[in-house]
Enzyme design. Structure first.
Site, PDB file in Angstrom:
ATOM      1  N   CYS A 112       0.812  -1.217   0.000  1.00 37.18           N
ATOM      2  CA  CYS A 112       0.000   0.000   0.000  1.00 37.18           C
ATOM      3  C   CYS A 112       0.843   1.264   0.000  1.00 37.18           C
ATOM      4  O   CYS A 112       0.303   2.361  -0.059  1.00 37.18           O
ATOM      5  CB  CYS A 112      -0.895   0.014   1.230  1.00 37.18           C
ATOM      6  SG  CYS A 112       0.075   0.040   2.742  1.00 37.18           S
TER       7      CYS A 112
ATOM      8  N   ASP B 109       2.504   2.424   2.430  1.00 40.94           N
ATOM      9  CA  ASP B 109       2.586   3.053   3.742  1.00 40.94           C
ATOM     10  C   ASP B 109       3.927   2.704   4.393  1.00 40.94           C
ATOM     11  O   ASP B 109       4.635   1.804   3.952  1.00 40.94           O
ATOM     12  CB  ASP B 109       1.432   2.582   4.632  1.00 40.94           C
ATOM     13  CG  ASP B 109       1.058   3.650   5.654  1.00 40.94           C
ATOM     14  OD1 ASP B 109       1.892   4.528   5.921  1.00 40.94           O
ATOM     15  OD2 ASP B 109      -0.057   3.587   6.175  1.00 40.94           O
TER      16      ASP B 109
ATOM     17  N   CYS C 295      -2.263   4.684   7.358  1.00 40.52           N
ATOM     18  CA  CYS C 295      -3.081   3.505   7.636  1.00 40.52           C
ATOM     19  C   CYS C 295      -3.502   3.448   9.107  1.00 40.52           C
ATOM     20  O   CYS C 295      -2.667   3.429  10.012  1.00 40.52           O
ATOM     21  CB  CYS C 295      -2.312   2.244   7.291  1.00 40.52           C
ATOM     22  SG  CYS C 295      -3.139   0.767   7.872  1.00 40.52           S
TER      23      CYS C 295
ATOM     24  N   CYS D  93      -0.408  -4.833   7.765  1.00 41.29           N
ATOM     25  CA  CYS D  93      -0.243  -3.624   8.592  1.00 41.29           C
ATOM     26  C   CYS D  93       0.474  -3.994   9.887  1.00 41.29           C
ATOM     27  O   CYS D  93       1.391  -3.294  10.325  1.00 41.29           O
ATOM     28  CB  CYS D  93      -1.603  -3.003   8.913  1.00 41.29           C
ATOM     29  SG  CYS D  93      -2.730  -2.865   7.524  1.00 41.29           S
TER      30      CYS D  93
END
Ligand code: FES
Length: 161
Positions: A33, A35, A62, A106
Site C-alpha cells: 500500500c 505506507d 493507515c 499492517c
C-alpha cells in the site's frame, strides 16, 4: 477485529511522534500500500538488564498500522531486546483481535519496524531500512503476489479474458 479497541487506539494513539534522543530507529515500508512505519527505541538499565524504556512511532495514513504501533509501543516497554524480538505481529496486535486478511500486512509492518529498530546497532545515525516483513508469504493472494514480487523483483500479472 475489535473495532472499539481500534477506535480507542486511534482516538488517543500512544507514543506518536519522533523521539529526538532515541537509541535506535527502524523503518519499514509496505509494498502492498506504500505506507511506512518508523519506530524509535530508548533503552535504560533496570536491575542490571538493558530494557526498553520507551518507544515511539510514526505511520503514514493507515489506521490499522497506527493502532497496532500504538499498542506495540506500550507492550514492549520494560522488555529486553531479546524479549521484544520474540514478539510476533499477531502478539503486537492481539488487543485488536484477529486482523482481516487485507490488514495483516499492517501488523507485519509494525513488527518489521520494531525488529529493524531492535537490530539497529549504530542508533539513530543509520536507520535500518527494510521492505521485507518478517513473514514473506501472506495469507491472501495480494499478499502472496507482493511477497513474490519482493523476491523476484517484479510482478507480472496476466489477466485471462
Ligand atoms: Fe497498508 Fe495498513 S499498512 S493498509
Amino acid at each position: 477485529m475489535n473495532e472499539s479497541t481500534l477506535q480507542t487506539a486511534l482516538s488517543n494513539p500512544q507514543n506518536l511522534g519522533e523521539m529526538p534522543d532515541a537509541d535506535a530507529v527502524g523503518t519499514v515500508g509496505s509494498p502492498d500500500c506504500g505506507d511506512m512505519v518508523r519506530m524509535w527505541l530508548k533503552y535504560k538499565d533496570q536491575d542490571g538488564r538493558k530494557v526498553i524504556d520507551k518507544a515511539s512511532f510514526q505511520s503514514f495514513g493507515c489506521q490499522t498500522a497506527i493502532a497496532v504501533a500504538s499498542l506495540a509501543t506500550e507492550l514492549i516497554r520494560g522488555k529486553t531486546k531479546e524479549e521484544a524480538l520474540q514478539m510476533s505481529a499477531a502478539e503486537l496486535s492481539a488487543p485488536l483481535g484477529p486482523l482481516p486478511p487485507m490488514k495483516i500486512h499492517c501488523g507485519q509492518m509494525v513488527e518489521g519496524a520494531l525488529k529493524a529498530a531492535l537490530e539497529a546497532e549504530s542508533g539513530v545515525a543509520s536507520p535500518a531500512l527494510s521492505t521485507s516483513p518478517s513473514q514473506p508469504l501472506g495469507p491472501t493472494l495480494v499478499d502472496s503476489l507482493n511477497a513474490a514480487g519482493k523476491t523476484a523483483g517484479k510482478i507480472k500479472i496476466v489477466l485471462e479474458s
